[in-house]
Design an enzyme around this catalytic site. Sequence first.
Site, PDB file in Angstrom:
ATOM      1  N   HIS A 108       0.853  -1.274   0.166  1.00 52.13           N
ATOM      2  CA  HIS A 108       0.085  -0.250   0.218  1.00 52.13           C
ATOM      3  C   HIS A 108       0.478   0.875  -0.241  1.00 52.13           C
ATOM      4  O   HIS A 108       2.066   1.026   0.659  1.00 52.13           O
ATOM      5  CB  HIS A 108      -0.894   0.003   1.582  1.00 52.13           C
ATOM      6  CG  HIS A 108      -0.520   0.136   2.591  1.00 52.13           C
ATOM      7  ND1 HIS A 108       0.271  -1.466   3.014  1.00 52.13           N
ATOM      8  CD2 HIS A 108       0.403   0.916   3.630  1.00 52.13           C
ATOM      9  CE1 HIS A 108       0.950  -1.147   4.606  1.00 52.13           C
ATOM     10  NE2 HIS A 108       0.806  -0.503   4.327  1.00 52.13           N
ATOM     11  N   HIS A 166       1.274   5.237   0.897  1.00 55.46           N
ATOM     12  CA  HIS A 166       0.357   5.738   1.831  1.00 55.46           C
ATOM     13  C   HIS A 166       0.435   7.715   1.304  1.00 55.46           C
ATOM     14  O   HIS A 166       1.316   8.515   1.109  1.00 55.46           O
ATOM     15  CB  HIS A 166       0.967   6.131   3.396  1.00 55.46           C
ATOM     16  CG  HIS A 166       1.194   4.748   4.450  1.00 55.46           C
ATOM     17  ND1 HIS A 166      -0.021   5.299   5.835  1.00 55.46           N
ATOM     18  CD2 HIS A 166       2.046   4.414   4.393  1.00 55.46           C
ATOM     19  CE1 HIS A 166      -0.065   3.972   6.351  1.00 55.46           C
ATOM     20  NE2 HIS A 166       1.942   3.456   5.014  1.00 55.46           N
TER      21      HIS A 166
HETATM   22  P1  5GP Z   1       2.335   0.181   7.592  1.00 56.34           P
HETATM   23  O1  5GP Z   1       2.402   0.430   8.454  1.00 56.34           O
HETATM   24  O2  5GP Z   1       2.213  -1.386   6.867  1.00 56.34           O
HETATM   25  O3  5GP Z   1       3.137   1.041   5.965  1.00 56.34           O
HETATM   26  O4  5GP Z   1       0.904   1.028   6.903  1.00 56.34           O
HETATM   27  C1  5GP Z   1      -0.717   0.390   8.035  1.00 56.34           C
HETATM   28  C2  5GP Z   1      -1.496   1.312   8.041  1.00 56.34           C
HETATM   29  O5  5GP Z   1      -3.083   0.705   7.670  1.00 56.34           O
HETATM   30  C3  5GP Z   1      -2.039   1.790   9.523  1.00 56.34           C
HETATM   31  O6  5GP Z   1      -1.608   3.459   8.714  1.00 56.34           O
HETATM   32  C4  5GP Z   1      -3.027   1.577   9.905  1.00 56.34           C
HETATM   33  O7  5GP Z   1      -3.383   2.704  10.222  1.00 56.34           O
HETATM   34  C5  5GP Z   1      -3.607   1.117   8.918  1.00 56.34           C
HETATM   35  N1  5GP Z   1      -4.711   0.318   9.072  1.00 56.34           N
HETATM   36  C6  5GP Z   1      -4.010  -0.929   9.622  1.00 56.34           C
HETATM   37  N2  5GP Z   1      -5.138  -1.420   9.338  1.00 56.34           N
HETATM   38  C7  5GP Z   1      -6.890  -1.062   8.995  1.00 56.34           C
HETATM   39  C8  5GP Z   1      -7.905  -1.022   9.118  1.00 56.34           C
HETATM   40  O8  5GP Z   1      -8.848  -2.396   9.688  1.00 56.34           O
HETATM   41  N3  5GP Z   1      -8.551  -0.028   8.129  1.00 56.34           N
HETATM   42  C9  5GP Z   1      -7.947   1.520   7.657  1.00 56.34           C
HETATM   43  N4  5GP Z   1      -8.865   2.661   7.453  1.00 56.34           N
HETATM   44  N5  5GP Z   1      -6.496   1.617   8.418  1.00 56.34           N
HETATM   45  C10 5GP Z   1      -5.753   0.074   8.792  1.00 56.34           C
END
Ligand code: 5GP
Length: 140
Positions: free
Chosen positions: A103, A105
Amino acid sequence: MKMKDANCIFCKIAAGEIPSKTIYEDETFRVILDINPATRGHALIIPKEHYANIYELPEDTAAAAMVLAKKLASHIAEALTCDGFNIIQNNGEIAGQTVFHFHMHLIPRYEDDGNQDKLCLNHLELSEEELEGICQKLRK
Ligand code: 5GP
Ligand code: ZN
Protein backbone atom coordinates in the site's frame (compact mmCIF):
# COMPACT_ATOMS: atom_id res chain seq x y z
CA MET A 1 -9.16 -15.24 -10.64
CA LYS A 2 -7.76 -12.51 -8.37
CA MET A 3 -4.77 -13.19 -6.15
CA LYS A 4 -5.89 -13.01 -2.51
CA ASP A 5 -4.63 -14.00 0.90
CA ALA A 6 -7.40 -15.39 3.12
CA ASN A 7 -5.85 -13.93 6.28
CA CYS A 8 -5.10 -10.49 4.90
CA ILE A 9 -7.16 -7.55 6.19
CA PHE A 10 -6.35 -5.37 3.16
CA CYS A 11 -7.55 -8.13 0.78
CA LYS A 12 -10.88 -8.06 2.65
CA ILE A 13 -11.05 -4.25 2.70
CA ALA A 14 -10.08 -3.98 -0.98
CA ALA A 15 -12.78 -6.53 -1.89
CA GLY A 16 -15.39 -4.62 0.13
CA GLU A 17 -15.86 -7.54 2.56
CA ILE A 18 -14.86 -5.24 5.44
CA PRO A 19 -16.33 -1.73 5.27
CA SER A 20 -13.98 1.21 4.86
CA LYS A 21 -14.10 4.94 4.19
CA THR A 22 -13.47 4.63 0.46
CA ILE A 23 -12.54 7.81 -1.44
CA TYR A 24 -11.78 6.16 -4.80
CA GLU A 25 -12.21 2.76 -6.43
CA ASP A 26 -11.49 1.26 -9.84
CA GLU A 27 -10.83 -2.24 -11.21
CA THR A 28 -7.31 -2.37 -9.79
CA PHE A 29 -7.32 -0.25 -6.61
CA ARG A 30 -9.35 0.85 -3.63
CA VAL A 31 -8.27 4.02 -1.83
CA ILE A 32 -9.40 4.38 1.78
CA LEU A 33 -8.91 6.71 4.71
CA ASP A 34 -6.38 5.34 7.20
CA ILE A 35 -8.06 4.17 10.43
CA ASN A 36 -5.26 5.76 12.49
CA PRO A 37 -4.48 8.88 10.46
CA ALA A 38 -1.25 10.86 10.80
CA THR A 39 -3.09 13.94 9.50
CA ARG A 40 -6.53 14.95 8.20
CA GLY A 41 -6.98 13.16 4.86
CA HIS A 42 -4.34 10.43 5.37
CA ALA A 43 -5.30 7.82 2.75
CA LEU A 44 -4.03 4.45 1.55
CA ILE A 45 -3.84 3.24 -2.05
CA ILE A 46 -4.47 -0.52 -1.91
CA PRO A 47 -4.26 -2.83 -4.94
CA LYS A 48 -7.15 -5.31 -5.04
CA GLU A 49 -4.75 -8.18 -5.67
CA HIS A 50 -2.49 -9.40 -2.87
CA TYR A 51 1.18 -8.47 -3.16
CA ALA A 52 3.07 -8.39 0.13
CA ASN A 53 5.45 -5.59 -0.81
CA ILE A 54 7.08 -3.61 -3.62
CA TYR A 55 9.32 -6.55 -4.56
CA GLU A 56 6.28 -8.68 -5.41
CA LEU A 57 4.33 -5.90 -7.12
CA PRO A 58 4.10 -6.27 -10.93
CA GLU A 59 5.55 -3.33 -12.85
CA ASP A 60 2.26 -2.38 -14.50
CA THR A 61 0.51 -2.20 -11.11
CA ALA A 62 3.42 -0.15 -9.73
CA ALA A 63 3.15 2.27 -12.63
CA ALA A 64 -0.63 2.58 -12.23
CA ALA A 65 -0.26 3.13 -8.46
CA MET A 66 2.14 6.02 -9.05
CA VAL A 67 -0.16 7.65 -11.61
CA LEU A 68 -3.07 7.30 -9.17
CA ALA A 69 -0.96 8.74 -6.33
CA LYS A 70 -0.14 11.74 -8.51
CA LYS A 71 -3.81 12.36 -9.36
CA LEU A 72 -5.08 11.88 -5.81
CA ALA A 73 -2.33 14.05 -4.30
CA SER A 74 -3.54 16.95 -6.46
CA HIS A 75 -7.18 16.19 -5.65
CA ILE A 76 -6.61 15.90 -1.88
CA ALA A 77 -4.37 18.99 -1.78
CA GLU A 78 -7.08 21.03 -3.47
CA ALA A 79 -10.01 19.59 -1.51
CA LEU A 80 -8.34 19.94 1.91
CA THR A 81 -6.06 22.93 1.19
CA CYS A 82 -3.02 21.34 2.79
CA ASP A 83 0.44 22.95 2.84
CA GLY A 84 2.51 19.97 1.67
CA PHE A 85 2.28 16.27 0.87
CA ASN A 86 4.13 13.04 1.75
CA ILE A 87 3.84 9.81 -0.21
CA ILE A 88 5.25 6.97 1.87
CA GLN A 89 5.50 3.26 1.18
CA ASN A 90 6.98 0.87 3.76
CA ASN A 91 8.49 -2.56 3.03
CA GLY A 92 9.47 -4.90 5.86
CA GLU A 93 9.02 -4.63 9.60
CA ILE A 94 12.26 -2.68 10.09
CA ALA A 95 10.97 -0.07 7.63
CA GLY A 96 7.70 0.31 9.54
CA GLN A 97 5.46 -2.02 7.54
CA THR A 98 2.67 -3.43 9.71
CA VAL A 99 0.21 -4.66 7.07
CA PHE A 100 1.88 -7.05 4.65
CA HIS A 101 -0.20 -6.19 1.61
CA PHE A 102 1.41 -3.49 -0.55
CA HIS A 103 0.00 0.00 0.00
CA MET A 104 1.01 3.61 -0.49
CA HIS A 105 0.34 6.26 2.13
CA LEU A 106 -0.98 9.60 0.87
CA ILE A 107 -0.38 12.07 3.69
CA PRO A 108 -1.46 15.67 3.33
CA ARG A 109 0.72 17.93 5.50
CA TYR A 110 -0.31 21.05 7.36
CA GLU A 111 1.83 23.81 8.87
CA ASP A 112 0.47 22.96 12.32
CA ASP A 113 0.27 19.14 12.09
CA GLY A 114 3.13 18.63 14.56
CA ASN A 115 4.50 15.57 12.74
CA GLN A 116 7.89 16.82 11.54
CA ASP A 117 9.96 14.62 13.83
CA LYS A 118 8.10 11.39 13.18
CA LEU A 119 8.77 11.47 9.44
CA CYS A 120 12.49 12.21 9.84
CA LEU A 121 15.18 9.56 9.50
CA ASN A 122 18.60 9.98 11.09
CA HIS A 123 21.46 10.79 8.75
CA LEU A 124 24.72 8.89 8.41
CA GLU A 125 28.12 10.43 7.97
CA LEU A 126 29.85 8.33 5.31
CA SER A 127 33.38 8.76 4.00
CA GLU A 128 34.13 9.32 0.32
CA GLU A 129 35.38 5.69 0.14
CA GLU A 130 32.21 4.30 1.71
CA LEU A 131 30.03 6.35 -0.65
CA GLU A 132 32.08 5.21 -3.63
CA GLY A 133 31.81 1.54 -2.50
CA ILE A 134 28.03 1.79 -2.21
CA CYS A 135 27.80 3.59 -5.54
CA GLN A 136 29.77 0.78 -7.25
CA LYS A 137 27.55 -1.91 -5.70
CA LEU A 138 24.39 -0.14 -6.82
CA ARG A 139 25.37 1.14 -10.26
CA LYS A 140 23.37 -0.61 -13.00
P1 5GP B 1 2.14 0.33 7.28
O1 5GP B 1 2.66 0.61 8.67
O2 5GP B 1 2.04 -1.15 7.02
O3 5GP B 1 2.90 1.07 6.20
O4 5GP B 1 0.69 0.96 7.25
C1 5GP B 1 -0.45 0.30 7.64
C2 5GP B 1 -1.51 1.35 7.83
O5 5GP B 1 -2.78 0.72 7.75
C3 5GP B 1 -1.45 2.06 9.18
O6 5GP B 1 -1.33 3.46 8.98
C4 5GP B 1 -2.77 1.69 9.85
O7 5GP B 1 -3.32 2.74 10.60
C5 5GP B 1 -3.64 1.31 8.69
N1 5GP B 1 -4.64 0.28 8.98
C6 5GP B 1 -4.43 -0.90 9.61
N2 5GP B 1 -5.58 -1.60 9.69
C7 5GP B 1 -6.55 -0.83 9.10
C8 5GP B 1 -7.95 -1.02 8.89
O8 5GP B 1 -8.54 -2.02 9.26
N3 5GP B 1 -8.61 -0.01 8.25
C9 5GP B 1 -7.97 1.13 7.83
N4 5GP B 1 -8.71 2.05 7.21
N5 5GP B 1 -6.64 1.32 8.00
C10 5GP B 1 -5.94 0.36 8.64
ZN1 ZN C 1 -3.83 -8.95 0.92
